[in-house]
Design a protein around this motif. Structure first.
Motif, PDB file in Angstrom:
ATOM      1  N   VAL A 204       7.621 -10.226 -10.307  1.00  0.00           N
ATOM      2  CA  VAL A 204       6.916  -9.269  -9.454  1.00  0.00           C
ATOM      3  C   VAL A 204       5.576  -9.815  -8.988  1.00  0.00           C
ATOM      4  CG1 VAL A 204       5.797  -7.000  -9.433  1.00  0.00           C
ATOM      5  CG2 VAL A 204       8.081  -7.256 -10.408  1.00  0.00           C
ATOM      6  N   GLU A 205       4.800 -10.407  -9.899  1.00  0.00           N
ATOM      7  CA  GLU A 205       3.435 -10.802  -9.568  1.00  0.00           C
ATOM      8  C   GLU A 205       3.344 -12.202  -8.964  1.00  0.00           C
ATOM      9  OE1 GLU A 205       1.119 -10.296 -13.080  1.00  0.00           O
ATOM     10  OE2 GLU A 205       1.582  -8.157 -13.261  1.00  0.00           O
ATOM     11  N   ASP A 206       4.191 -13.125  -9.442  1.00  0.00           N
ATOM     12  CA  ASP A 206       4.093 -14.506  -8.987  1.00  0.00           C
ATOM     13  C   ASP A 206       5.095 -14.832  -7.875  1.00  0.00           C
ATOM     14  OD1 ASP A 206       2.111 -14.828 -10.912  1.00  0.00           O
ATOM     15  OD2 ASP A 206       3.507 -15.542 -12.427  1.00  0.00           O
ATOM     16  N   ALA A 207       6.394 -14.633  -8.169  1.00  0.00           N
ATOM     17  CA  ALA A 207       7.417 -14.982  -7.178  1.00  0.00           C
ATOM     18  C   ALA A 207       7.375 -14.046  -5.967  1.00  0.00           C
ATOM     19  CB  ALA A 207       8.803 -14.959  -7.820  1.00  0.00           C
ATOM     20  N   LEU A 208       7.295 -12.734  -6.227  1.00  0.00           N
ATOM     21  CA  LEU A 208       7.306 -11.754  -5.126  1.00  0.00           C
ATOM     22  C   LEU A 208       5.900 -11.566  -4.560  1.00  0.00           C
ATOM     23  CD1 LEU A 208       9.599 -10.136  -3.853  1.00  0.00           C
ATOM     24  CD2 LEU A 208       9.006  -8.225  -5.345  1.00  0.00           C
ATOM     25  N   GLY A 209       4.934 -11.337  -5.414  1.00  0.00           N
ATOM     26  CA  GLY A 209       3.546 -11.201  -4.988  1.00  0.00           C
ATOM     27  C   GLY A 209       3.257  -9.890  -4.271  1.00  0.00           C
ATOM     28  N   ALA A 210       1.994  -9.710  -3.925  1.00  0.00           N
ATOM     29  CA  ALA A 210       1.581  -8.474  -3.264  1.00  0.00           C
ATOM     30  C   ALA A 210       2.272  -8.295  -1.918  1.00  0.00           C
ATOM     31  CB  ALA A 210       0.063  -8.471  -3.088  1.00  0.00           C
ATOM     32  N   GLN A 211       2.501  -9.405  -1.212  1.00  0.00           N
ATOM     33  CA  GLN A 211       3.175  -9.329   0.091  1.00  0.00           C
ATOM     34  C   GLN A 211       4.580  -8.765  -0.051  1.00  0.00           C
ATOM     35  OE1 GLN A 211       3.860 -13.175   1.848  1.00  0.00           O
ATOM     36  NE2 GLN A 211       5.236 -12.358   3.422  1.00  0.00           N
ATOM     37  N   GLY A 212       5.327  -9.256  -1.032  1.00  0.00           N
ATOM     38  CA  GLY A 212       6.689  -8.778  -1.226  1.00  0.00           C
ATOM     39  C   GLY A 212       6.748  -7.362  -1.755  1.00  0.00           C
ATOM     40  N   MET A 213       5.839  -7.003  -2.672  1.00  0.00           N
ATOM     41  CA  MET A 213       5.867  -5.665  -3.275  1.00  0.00           C
ATOM     42  C   MET A 213       5.418  -4.581  -2.311  1.00  0.00           C
ATOM     43  SD  MET A 213       7.168  -5.384  -6.229  1.00  0.00           S
ATOM     44  CE  MET A 213       6.544  -3.768  -6.732  1.00  0.00           C
ATOM     45  N   ALA A 214       4.737  -4.944  -1.235  1.00  0.00           N
ATOM     46  CA  ALA A 214       4.219  -3.943  -0.301  1.00  0.00           C
ATOM     47  C   ALA A 214       5.322  -3.114   0.334  1.00  0.00           C
ATOM     48  CB  ALA A 214       3.386  -4.625   0.783  1.00  0.00           C
ATOM     49  N   ARG A 215       6.540  -3.640   0.387  1.00  0.00           N
ATOM     50  CA  ARG A 215       7.637  -2.879   0.991  1.00  0.00           C
ATOM     51  C   ARG A 215       8.849  -2.812   0.060  1.00  0.00           C
ATOM     52  NH1 ARG A 215      10.736  -6.923   5.188  1.00  0.00           N
ATOM     53  NH2 ARG A 215      10.748  -8.762   3.836  1.00  0.00           N
ATOM     54  N   ALA A 216       8.649  -3.074  -1.238  1.00  0.00           N
ATOM     55  CA  ALA A 216       9.770  -3.215  -2.163  1.00  0.00           C
ATOM     56  C   ALA A 216       9.786  -2.129  -3.228  1.00  0.00           C
ATOM     57  CB  ALA A 216       9.736  -4.589  -2.826  1.00  0.00           C
ATOM     58  N   VAL A 217      10.996  -1.827  -3.682  1.00  0.00           N
ATOM     59  CA  VAL A 217      11.222  -1.029  -4.881  1.00  0.00           C
ATOM     60  C   VAL A 217      11.982  -1.917  -5.863  1.00  0.00           C
ATOM     61  CG1 VAL A 217      12.241   1.048  -5.868  1.00  0.00           C
ATOM     62  CG2 VAL A 217      11.396   1.080  -3.507  1.00  0.00           C
ATOM     63  N   VAL A 218      11.482  -2.049  -7.082  1.00  0.00           N
ATOM     64  CA  VAL A 218      12.136  -2.874  -8.092  1.00  0.00           C
ATOM     65  C   VAL A 218      12.720  -1.965  -9.166  1.00  0.00           C
ATOM     66  CG1 VAL A 218      11.842  -4.677  -9.833  1.00  0.00           C
ATOM     67  CG2 VAL A 218      10.593  -4.822  -7.658  1.00  0.00           C
TER      68      VAL A 218
END
Length: 435
Positions: A204-218
């Motif tokens: 979540v924090e390294d591979a996906l990062g803030a850019q990826g989490m901004a539109r993601a549900v995990v």
């Protein structure tokens, strides 16, 4: 000041005024028998087990008989005794909502970061039929992935379902994260099934990062959790994607992995009494995977689409392994990640010759298809002659096609590592420049 109480009122409406109760009459290492619920319970219903001097434990009914039901606990059965009360909790579905975007939730829709989470208003079933086959739209246009290899040789269309087949340590997780960040979509739903607990924050924090989490549900279920929770997390991820699709959105669904989903189902089915086959997988495994995959894809008119990427763990590159074989047959393409390619440092380590995107040739122009065919010919010629080339036995001038492959293969191999090429048109322009 206006306060929207609809999520709260929706939860209140789901509270049942009647509680059906039974009691434990048998316990073994993986399940328990309960009497008193046979006439009310359904397979898949949840239960609450009251344990002396301990918090209540959840569970799920996996099979029914005339005088008793068999259930599995979400946690250990240690400490459960004969006569312990069991309360039936009907499965009312899940309620994903806009507040879920940017959050990590478990298989029950509860937050894993310790912060409050507003639920959606409209419940959606955890398991539901796919859109009617005769009413579904065609696959849409090609989507930009921001990865040169997938913009050109192995394209992805809106509403397509592909599989990533890989062993451990060949860059599967990094590739999924890059696709989650790079593919054009309104919402990204990521299902992590059976992952090691320490890897959740890394992803979540390294591979996906803030850019990826901004539109993601995990949606996450770790490797130590019950097979019930792992299987449910896959359904939760699909149900969440469907909820956003029904709002007209283009949803990217990443499910990692189908193998752990199938393994969880195998344990549950064997506990419920289903006979094993297919290398110890029960016969229902094939249909279960097909049902899950069919729920993704193009929606009906007026609805959005689910573009889905399913990962499959392939031990020893055995593509005939049951889960790999079943999954490959129900998807619209497969990407094979090869360990030997990863070991020489090329990522993504996709074996282009063994990989197929079934949206081709429709999503590419005639000029683009010709370029793809030329690149594949170069790869085929080089790989066929590779043993002779690498041992120094090949003499230039012996075969014009091999000569061409020797010239262009290193450039083509380097092109496959490119990212950030912008539009698919720019990616094809870069490919043409390399060959």
């Amino acid at each position: 000041m206006f306060i929207d109480l609809s999520p709260l009122t929706g939860r209140i409406r789901q509270i049942s005024a009647i509680h059906r109760c039974g009691r434990v009459i048998g316990v073994d290492s993986g399940s328990l028998l309960v009497e008193g619920l046979s006439r009310q319970a359904r397979v898949g219903d949840q239960i609450s087990i009251s344990v002396a001097n301990a918090p209540a434990r959840g569970g799920e009914i996996v099979s029914l008989a005339a005088g008793s039901v068999r259930a599995m606990a979400y946690e250990t059965v240690e400490g459960i005794a004969i006569g312990d009360p069991v309360t039936l909790k009907f499965n009312d579905g899940v309620t994903p909502g806009p507040a879920w975007i940017g959050r990590i939730v478990d298989a029950f829709g509860q937050p894993l970061d310790g912060k409050p989470l507003f639920q959606g208003v409209k419940p959606t079933p955890l398991r539901r039929a796919p859109p009617p086959a005769a009413q579904r739209k065609h696959m849409g246009a090609r989507v930009n992935t921001s990865l040169s290899l997938f913009n050109t040789m192995l394209p992805l269309a809106r509403g397509q379902r592909i599989g990533i087949f890989a062993g451990s340590g060949v860059g599967k997780t990094t590739l999924l994260a890059n696709l989650a960040k790079g593919i054009d979509a309104d919402v990204v739903v990521i299902g992590l099934i059976g992952e090691r607990g320490r890897e959740l924050r890394d992803f979540v924090e390294d591979a996906l990062g803030a850019q990826g989490m901004a539109r993601a549900v995990v949606i996450a279920a770790t490797s130590d959790q019950s097979p019930l929770i792992k299987r449910r997390s896959a359904w939760m991820a699909m149900a969440t994607a469907e909820a956003f699709r029904d709002q007209g959105k283009h949803v990217l669904l990443l499910l990692d992995s189908v193998t752990r989903f199938a393994e969880a189902h195998r344990e549950i089915a064997l506990t419920a009494g289903e006979a094993p086959s297919l290398r110890a997988y029960p016969p229902s495994t094939a249909n279960l995977i097909a049902q899950l995959a069919e729920r993704a894809g193009p929606g009906v008119n007026g609805a959005g689409d689910i573009t889905a990427i399913f990962s499959v763990l392939v031990a020893g590159s055995d593509m005939e392994e049951p889960v790999a074989d079943i999954t490959r047959g129900v998807l619209d393409g497969h990407i094979v990640l090869e360990r030997s390619i990863a070991e020489r440092g090329r990522f993504p380590a996709a074996d282009v010759r063994r990989s197929v995107s079934r949206c081709l040739p429709g999503v590419a122009s005639s000029a683009e298809n010709a370029l793809i065919a030329r690149a594949r010919r170069i790869l085929a010629a080089y790989e066929k002659a590779a043993p002779m080339i690498q041992t120094g036995l090949y003499v230039r001038g012996s075969d014009p096609q091999v000569d061409e492959a020797i010239t262009f293969w290193p450039k083509l191999d380097n092109f496959f590592t490119h990212d950030g090429q912008g539009s698919t048109g720019e990616s094809f322009a870069a490919l043409a420049a390399h060959i």
